[in-house]
Enzyme design. Structure first.
Site, PDB file in Angstrom:
ATOM      1  N   CYS A  42      24.029  55.803  22.495  1.00  0.00           N
ATOM      2  CA  CYS A  42      24.239  57.399  22.592  1.00  0.00           C
ATOM      3  C   CYS A  42      25.745  57.710  22.290  1.00  0.00           C
ATOM      4  CB  CYS A  42      23.659  58.005  23.631  1.00  0.00           C
ATOM      5  SG  CYS A  42      23.742  59.781  23.736  1.00  0.00           S
ATOM      6  N   CYS A  53      26.500  60.649  24.714  1.00  0.00           N
ATOM      7  CA  CYS A  53      26.523  60.053  26.205  1.00  0.00           C
ATOM      8  C   CYS A  53      27.794  59.455  26.596  1.00  0.00           C
ATOM      9  CB  CYS A  53      25.410  59.299  26.336  1.00  0.00           C
ATOM     10  SG  CYS A  53      23.760  60.036  26.008  1.00  0.00           S
ATOM     11  N   ASP A  54      28.204  58.391  25.650  1.00  0.00           N
ATOM     12  CA  ASP A  54      29.312  57.490  26.192  1.00  0.00           C
ATOM     13  C   ASP A  54      30.771  57.588  25.528  1.00  0.00           C
ATOM     14  OD1 ASP A  54      27.521  56.689  28.044  1.00  0.00           O
ATOM     15  OD2 ASP A  54      26.684  54.970  26.656  1.00  0.00           O
TER      16      ASP A  54
END
Length: 318
Positions: A134, A137-138
């Site tokens: 992701c 997300c990261d």
């Protein structure tokens, strides 16, 4: 068999949010935990984009907090694996591996979608330590660093472009000479000077040192020559598989297996069965959006059980 008002299948952000809302409404939901209690978020390290946590929180801690919150209001949990749902009768009957059948007036499906893996050495071992599924997300953690995106579809191009906001260089690795992405997505990626290309190459191994990813090994499909590409992070963008096989076609899904819901709701093709989270989300796949649809599912269930939603299914899914 004791009858339940509502059974929630899955304990990710969507299922646990639904459990919190229904428990507070005195619905006493039964939540069935599968093989991965807490969902995919428990595999991540720091979660910094879930509202309310200034310094971030680990995925495991976030899911544990949500579970305890649901329990506090009266939700109950059982470990098991749903193998079948009998939808031809009311109430529904759920078959659970290693346990007795469960009867329920309504069901919320929040079983999520699992990211596809390459199946190579060092991949799962380094998940959360340099391997991610992701970018949203990261990506923030790779500011000024070099990263790799594996994939050739629209998702891979989108992730690569997104990562250039943070990374100094993004290399796209794809096993074919030609990308599968739409022309407009390809053009955007190829026009981005931060994106490099490693096409017609198979990723064969993730290499780490002292608990951190340092690079990947790739093999040229024509020459069979092996190459080592240095990187600080590897993002897999080869798709997701919704966890809907156990439904055996009894709830309508799209061609990829995602549950189809009535727009603006969590209603499925079967009255009394609702879906929330990544199992019905083909676009966003974020913890906060999953939690939002979990809230929606709980409110929809309340209305359904109160007899206010009977007509909605007559104009739902085509």
């Amino acid at each position: 068999m004791e009858k339940q008002k509502v059974v929630i299948i899955g304990t990710g952000p969507a299922g646990l949010t639904a459990a919190i809302y229904l428990a507070r409404a005195n619905m006493n939901p039964l939540v069935i935990e599968g093989q991965q209690p807490g969902g995919q978020l428990t595999l991540t390290t720091e979660v910094e984009n879930f509202p309310g946590f200034i310094e971030g929180i680990t995925g495991t801690e976030l899911m544990d907090n949500m579970r305890k919150q649901a329990e506090r209001f009266g939700a109950t949990f059982m470990n098991g694996w749903v193998t079948d749902i009998r939808t031809t009768q009311r109430p529904f009957v759920l078959s659970i591996s290693g346990s007795d059948d469960i009867v329920a007036d309504s069901i919320i499906i929040s079983t999520g979608a699992s990211a596809k893996w390459l199946g190579i050495p060092g991949e799962k071992e380094n998940f959360g330590r340099g391997v991610s599924t992701c970018a949203t997300c990261d990506g923030f953690f790779y500011r000024g660093k070099k990263v790799i995106v594996v994939g050739g579809g629209d998702s891979a191009m989108e992730e690569a472009n997104f990562l250039t906001k943070f990374a100094s260089e993004v290399t796209v690795i794809h096993r074919r000479n030609e990308l599968r992405a739409s022309k407009i997505m390809q053009d955007r990626a190829r026009g981005n000077q931060k994106i490099k290309w490693a096409l017609n190459k198979a990723t064969t191994e993730v290499v780490d040192e002292n608990g951190k990813v340092t690079g990947v090994k790739v093999t040229d499909n024509d020459t069979k020559e092996e190459e080592f590409i240095k990187t600080d992070g590897l993002f897999l963008a080869i798709g997701h598989t919704p966890n809907t096989a156990f439904l055996n076609g009894k709830v309508k899904t799209d061609e990829n297996g995602y549950i189809i819901v009535k727009p603006g709701s969590t209603l499925t093709s079967v009255p009394g069965i609702f879906a929330c989270g990544d199992v019905q989300d083909v676009t966003y796949k974020q913890a906060i959006t999953a939690a939002g649809t979990g809230c929606m599912a709980a409110l929809d269930v309340e209305k359904y059980l109160e007899g206010e939603m009977a007509l909605d299914w007559s104009q739902t899914l085509s």
